[in-house]
Design a protein around this motif. Structure first.
Motif, PDB file in Angstrom:
ATOM      1  N   ARG A  66       0.830  -1.201   0.000  1.00  9.81           N
ATOM      2  CA  ARG A  66       0.000   0.000   0.000  1.00  9.81           C
ATOM      3  C   ARG A  66       0.865   1.252   0.000  1.00  9.81           C
ATOM      4  O   ARG A  66       0.581   2.212  -0.709  1.00  9.81           O
ATOM      5  N   LYS A  67       1.937   1.252   0.794  1.00 11.92           N
ATOM      6  CA  LYS A  67       2.848   2.399   0.816  1.00 11.92           C
ATOM      7  C   LYS A  67       3.486   2.598  -0.552  1.00 11.92           C
ATOM      8  O   LYS A  67       3.605   3.711  -1.044  1.00 11.92           O
ATOM      9  N   GLU A  68       3.903   1.496  -1.150  1.00 13.63           N
ATOM     10  CA  GLU A  68       4.511   1.556  -2.478  1.00 13.63           C
ATOM     11  C   GLU A  68       3.522   2.088  -3.508  1.00 13.63           C
ATOM     12  O   GLU A  68       3.877   2.888  -4.373  1.00 13.63           O
ATOM     13  N   ASN A  69       2.293   1.667  -3.396  1.00 11.27           N
ATOM     14  CA  ASN A  69       1.237   2.124  -4.297  1.00 11.27           C
ATOM     15  C   ASN A  69       1.029   3.632  -4.174  1.00 11.27           C
ATOM     16  O   ASN A  69       0.885   4.340  -5.176  1.00 11.27           O
ATOM     17  N   VAL A  70       1.028   4.135  -2.960  1.00 11.72           N
ATOM     18  CA  VAL A  70       0.863   5.571  -2.743  1.00 11.72           C
ATOM     19  C   VAL A  70       2.028   6.329  -3.375  1.00 11.72           C
ATOM     20  O   VAL A  70       1.825   7.337  -4.059  1.00 11.72           O
ATOM     21  N   LYS A  71       3.247   5.830  -3.186  1.00 12.42           N
ATOM     22  CA  LYS A  71       4.420   6.480  -3.782  1.00 12.42           C
ATOM     23  C   LYS A  71       4.320   6.489  -5.302  1.00 12.42           C
ATOM     24  O   LYS A  71       4.628   7.499  -5.946  1.00 12.42           O
ATOM     25  N   ASP A  72       3.907   5.367  -5.878  1.00 11.39           N
ATOM     26  CA  ASP A  72       3.774   5.290  -7.337  1.00 11.39           C
ATOM     27  C   ASP A  72       2.736   6.285  -7.849  1.00 11.39           C
ATOM     28  O   ASP A  72       2.940   6.950  -8.867  1.00 11.39           O
ATOM     29  N   LYS A  73       1.617   6.399  -7.148  1.00 12.05           N
ATOM     30  CA  LYS A  73       0.583   7.344  -7.553  1.00 12.05           C
ATOM     31  C   LYS A  73       1.088   8.774  -7.472  1.00 12.05           C
ATOM     32  O   LYS A  73       0.803   9.593  -8.349  1.00 12.05           O
ATOM     33  N   GLN A  74       1.856   9.086  -6.436  1.00 11.89           N
ATOM     34  CA  GLN A  74       2.406  10.426  -6.292  1.00 11.89           C
ATOM     35  C   GLN A  74       3.384  10.731  -7.412  1.00 11.89           C
ATOM     36  O   GLN A  74       3.405  11.825  -7.962  1.00 11.89           O
ATOM     37  N   GLN A  75       4.194   9.740  -7.776  1.00 12.46           N
ATOM     38  CA  GLN A  75       5.141   9.939  -8.868  1.00 12.46           C
ATOM     39  C   GLN A  75       4.419  10.156 -10.192  1.00 12.46           C
ATOM     40  O   GLN A  75       4.827  10.993 -11.006  1.00 12.46           O
ATOM     41  N   GLN A  76       3.344   9.421 -10.418  1.00 13.51           N
ATOM     42  CA  GLN A  76       2.563   9.584 -11.636  1.00 13.51           C
ATOM     43  C   GLN A  76       1.957  10.966 -11.707  1.00 13.51           C
ATOM     44  O   GLN A  76       1.916  11.592 -12.761  1.00 13.51           O
ATOM     45  N   GLN A  77       1.476  11.471 -10.582  1.00 10.29           N
ATOM     46  CA  GLN A  77       0.862  12.807 -10.554  1.00 10.29           C
ATOM     47  C   GLN A  77       1.916  13.875 -10.817  1.00 10.29           C
ATOM     48  O   GLN A  77       1.642  14.883 -11.475  1.00 10.29           O
ATOM     49  N   GLN A  78       3.116  13.674 -10.336  1.00  8.58           N
ATOM     50  CA  GLN A  78       4.187  14.653 -10.551  1.00  8.58           C
ATOM     51  C   GLN A  78       4.620  14.674 -12.014  1.00  8.58           C
ATOM     52  O   GLN A  78       5.034  15.703 -12.529  1.00  8.58           O
ATOM     53  N   GLN A  79       4.545  13.561 -12.679  1.00  5.31           N
ATOM     54  CA  GLN A  79       4.963  13.462 -14.082  1.00  5.31           C
ATOM     55  C   GLN A  79       3.933  14.085 -15.019  1.00  5.31           C
ATOM     56  O   GLN A  79       4.257  14.418 -16.146  1.00  5.31           O
ATOM     57  N   GLN A  80       2.712  14.226 -14.565  1.00  5.26           N
ATOM     58  CA  GLN A  80       1.667  14.773 -15.437  1.00  5.26           C
ATOM     59  C   GLN A  80       1.710  16.262 -15.490  1.00  5.26           C
ATOM     60  O   GLN A  80       2.051  17.045 -14.819  1.00  5.26           O
TER      61      GLN A  80
END
Length: 80
Positions: A66-80
């Motif tokens: 779950r922590k990893e998933n949150v980090k991945d989502k944050q990274q995706q949002q930063q890339q957009q």
């Protein structure tokens, strides 16, 4: 005299609260216990872990994912 829950009942309530993703208010309603009671059981469980079990290993893995998933989502949002 109040009904004394079994250790298995307590463990199941804590497990559901920590791993199901349900709001704790829903968990206490489902189990018919008080919110503060569940909170105490969770604190006790975290302070006094019994011998590791397969279930606790799965719970730990779920928390890490779950922590990893949150980090991945944050990274995706930063890339957009």
């Amino acid at each position: 005299m109040a009904h004394q829950p079994t250790p298995e009942f307590r463990a199941e309530a804590v497990r559901v609260a920590l791993t199901s993703g349900l709001p704790r208010k829903q968990v206490v309603a489902d189990f018919g216990i008080g919110f503060s009671t569940l909170s105490r059981w969770i604190q006790h469980d975290r302070r006094n872990p019994e011998k590791p079990t397969v279930q606790s290993d799965l719970e730990r893995e779920i928390a890490e994912l779950r922590k990893e998933n949150v980090k991945d989502k944050q990274q995706q949002q930063q890339q957009q």
